[in-house]
Design a protein around this motif. Structure first.
Motif, short mmCIF file in Angstrom:
data_model
loop_
_atom_site.label_atom_id
_atom_site.label_comp_id
_atom_site.label_asym_id
_atom_site.label_seq_id
_atom_site.Cartn_x
_atom_site.Cartn_y
_atom_site.Cartn_z
N PRO A 89 -22.26 -93.56 19.82
CA PRO A 89 -23.22 -92.46 19.68
C PRO A 89 -24.49 -92.73 20.49
CG PRO A 89 -23.18 -93.78 17.69
CD PRO A 89 -22.03 -94.26 18.55
N ILE A 90 -25.17 -91.68 20.87
CA ILE A 90 -26.43 -91.80 21.60
C ILE A 90 -27.51 -92.21 20.61
CG2 ILE A 90 -28.14 -90.58 23.00
CD1 ILE A 90 -25.88 -88.63 23.80
N ARG A 91 -28.00 -93.40 20.76
CA ARG A 91 -29.01 -93.93 19.85
C ARG A 91 -30.37 -93.30 20.20
NH1 ARG A 91 -28.19 -98.61 17.26
NH2 ARG A 91 -30.24 -99.44 17.82
N THR A 92 -30.96 -92.63 19.21
CA THR A 92 -32.14 -91.81 19.47
C THR A 92 -33.28 -92.18 18.53
OG1 THR A 92 -30.66 -90.00 20.10
CG2 THR A 92 -32.96 -89.43 19.68
N VAL A 93 -34.50 -92.19 19.07
CA VAL A 93 -35.71 -92.35 18.28
C VAL A 93 -36.53 -91.06 18.41
CG1 VAL A 93 -37.95 -93.53 18.13
CG2 VAL A 93 -35.85 -94.86 18.39
N VAL A 94 -36.99 -90.54 17.27
CA VAL A 94 -37.78 -89.30 17.24
C VAL A 94 -39.25 -89.66 17.01
CG1 VAL A 94 -38.20 -87.14 16.00
CG2 VAL A 94 -35.85 -87.92 16.41
N VAL A 95 -40.13 -89.17 17.89
CA VAL A 95 -41.55 -89.52 17.82
C VAL A 95 -42.38 -88.24 17.72
CG1 VAL A 95 -43.44 -90.81 18.87
CG2 VAL A 95 -41.06 -91.49 19.30
N ASP A 96 -43.06 -88.06 16.59
CA ASP A 96 -43.92 -86.88 16.40
C ASP A 96 -44.87 -87.17 15.24
OD1 ASP A 96 -44.86 -84.11 15.66
OD2 ASP A 96 -43.44 -83.59 17.25
N ASP A 97 -46.13 -86.79 15.41
CA ASP A 97 -47.09 -87.07 14.34
C ASP A 97 -47.02 -86.06 13.20
OD1 ASP A 97 -48.13 -85.17 16.20
OD2 ASP A 97 -50.12 -85.43 15.35
N GLU A 98 -46.30 -84.94 13.40
CA GLU A 98 -46.15 -83.95 12.34
C GLU A 98 -44.89 -84.26 11.53
OE1 GLU A 98 -46.78 -79.79 13.31
OE2 GLU A 98 -47.45 -80.40 15.30
N LEU A 99 -45.08 -84.49 10.24
CA LEU A 99 -43.98 -84.91 9.37
C LEU A 99 -42.84 -83.89 9.37
CD1 LEU A 99 -42.74 -86.77 7.24
CD2 LEU A 99 -44.11 -85.56 5.50
N ASP A 120 -22.26 -84.69 16.06
CA ASP A 120 -21.37 -85.79 16.43
C ASP A 120 -21.83 -86.38 17.76
OD1 ASP A 120 -19.80 -85.44 14.20
OD2 ASP A 120 -18.35 -84.14 15.23
N GLY A 121 -21.87 -87.70 17.82
CA GLY A 121 -22.20 -88.36 19.07
C GLY A 121 -23.68 -88.67 19.24
N ILE A 122 -24.51 -88.32 18.25
CA ILE A 122 -25.93 -88.65 18.29
C ILE A 122 -26.31 -89.34 16.98
CG2 ILE A 122 -28.31 -87.77 18.40
CD1 ILE A 122 -27.31 -85.49 20.11
N SER A 123 -27.03 -90.43 17.06
CA SER A 123 -27.48 -91.15 15.88
C SER A 123 -28.98 -91.41 15.98
CB SER A 123 -26.73 -92.48 15.75
OG SER A 123 -27.23 -93.25 14.67
N VAL A 124 -29.75 -90.93 15.02
CA VAL A 124 -31.19 -91.21 14.98
C VAL A 124 -31.38 -92.57 14.33
CG1 VAL A 124 -33.44 -90.47 14.14
CG2 VAL A 124 -31.77 -88.76 14.88
N VAL A 125 -31.79 -93.55 15.12
CA VAL A 125 -31.90 -94.92 14.63
C VAL A 125 -33.31 -95.26 14.18
CG1 VAL A 125 -29.96 -95.74 16.00
CG2 VAL A 125 -32.27 -95.82 16.97
N GLY A 126 -34.27 -94.35 14.43
CA GLY A 126 -35.64 -94.61 14.01
C GLY A 126 -36.54 -93.43 14.28
N THR A 127 -37.70 -93.41 13.62
CA THR A 127 -38.71 -92.40 13.85
C THR A 127 -40.08 -93.09 13.97
OG1 THR A 127 -39.16 -92.00 11.50
CG2 THR A 127 -37.42 -90.68 12.53
N ALA A 128 -41.01 -92.39 14.62
CA ALA A 128 -42.35 -92.94 14.78
C ALA A 128 -43.36 -91.81 14.74
CB ALA A 128 -42.46 -93.70 16.10
N THR A 129 -44.59 -92.13 14.34
CA THR A 129 -45.63 -91.10 14.21
C THR A 129 -46.59 -91.07 15.39
OG1 THR A 129 -47.10 -92.62 13.00
CG2 THR A 129 -45.54 -91.31 11.70
N ASN A 130 -46.47 -92.04 16.30
CA ASN A 130 -47.33 -92.06 17.49
C ASN A 130 -46.68 -92.92 18.57
OD1 ASN A 130 -48.38 -94.93 17.24
ND2 ASN A 130 -49.12 -94.09 15.30
#
Length: 220
Positions: free
Chosen positions: A3-13, A27-37
């Motif tokens: 899967p495409i390992r993805t990190v989502v970054v946004d300061d809005e919850l 399918d094929g995408i996995s969010v492995v982490g998030t960040a606020t900045n």
């Protein structure tokens, strides 16, 4: 395939959660982490080694432009896709110049963002139609167009191809162009593929830039 390992970054919850939820459902995408900045994003990327980072532009502590510059220098294998509210030239250009491979607005349909994540992973440039139009307008106002006759014989477009490129410059999607031209969407994709081959470019943005530079598209 992994899967495409993805990190989502946004300061809005809410935005961060929404992006995470619908990307996780694909399918094929996995969010492995998030960040606020941006600073958190850099720290998470060092630890998680994602394939794609979905990055907001304006955030506290460290903005998306600075974070993208850092990632491009320190982990160039990571592809950054900007997803933000701001579609002005002053926001778009710094992100692209810092190394982002794509730029979407937050009101894009979920399917568009999913497709963009996949394209970013492949190293393809993808942009919202509004953002594309902003770039083309800026190019048109800063560089005088050439004459289409200056194109080599093997670069000349057919009347149908030229008509499709002009509709593309108006910010129309493939499906909208297909309806306007009374053909199938597959036919539009085939024509655009022919244009890319003739002009030796690999995406819609480069097609439009080339079209403005050569005068095939005039935005008077």
């Amino acid at each position: 395939m992994e899967p495409i390992r993805t990190v989502v970054v946004d300061d809005e919850l809410l935005i961060r959660r929404a992006l995470t939820v619908f990307l996780e459902e694909v399918d094929g995408i996995s969010v492995v982490g998030t960040a606020t900045n941006g600073l958190e994003a850099i720290e998470h990327c060092a630890e998680l080694s994602p394939d794609v980072v979905v990055m907001d532009v304006r955030m506290p502590v460290m903005d998306g432009v600075t974070a993208t510059q850092r990632l491009s220098a320190e982990q160039p294998q990571i592809k950054v896709l900007a997803v933000t509210t701001f579609g002005t030239l002053g926001s778009v250009l710094p992100m692209l110049q810092s190394g982002a491979v794509g730029y979407l607005l937050k009101d894009s349909e979920p399917a568009v963002i999913v497709s963009a994540v996949r394209d970013a992973h492949r190293g393809l440039r993808v942009m919202s139609d509004e953002v594309t139009r902003t770039l083309v307008d800026a190019l048109a106002s800063s560089r005088p167009p050439q004459n289409p006759a200056s194109l080599r014989d093997d670069e000349q477009l057919t009347p149908r191809e030229a008509a499709i490129v002009r509709l593309l410059a108006k910010g129309m999607s493939n499906s909208e162009i297909a309806r306007a031209e009374t053909v199938t969407e597959a036919t539009i994709k085939s024509h655009l593929s022919n244009v890319m081959s003739k002009w030796d470019v690999r995406d819609r943005v480069q097609v439009l830039i080339r079209a403005v530079q050569t005068g095939v598209v005039r935005l008077d």
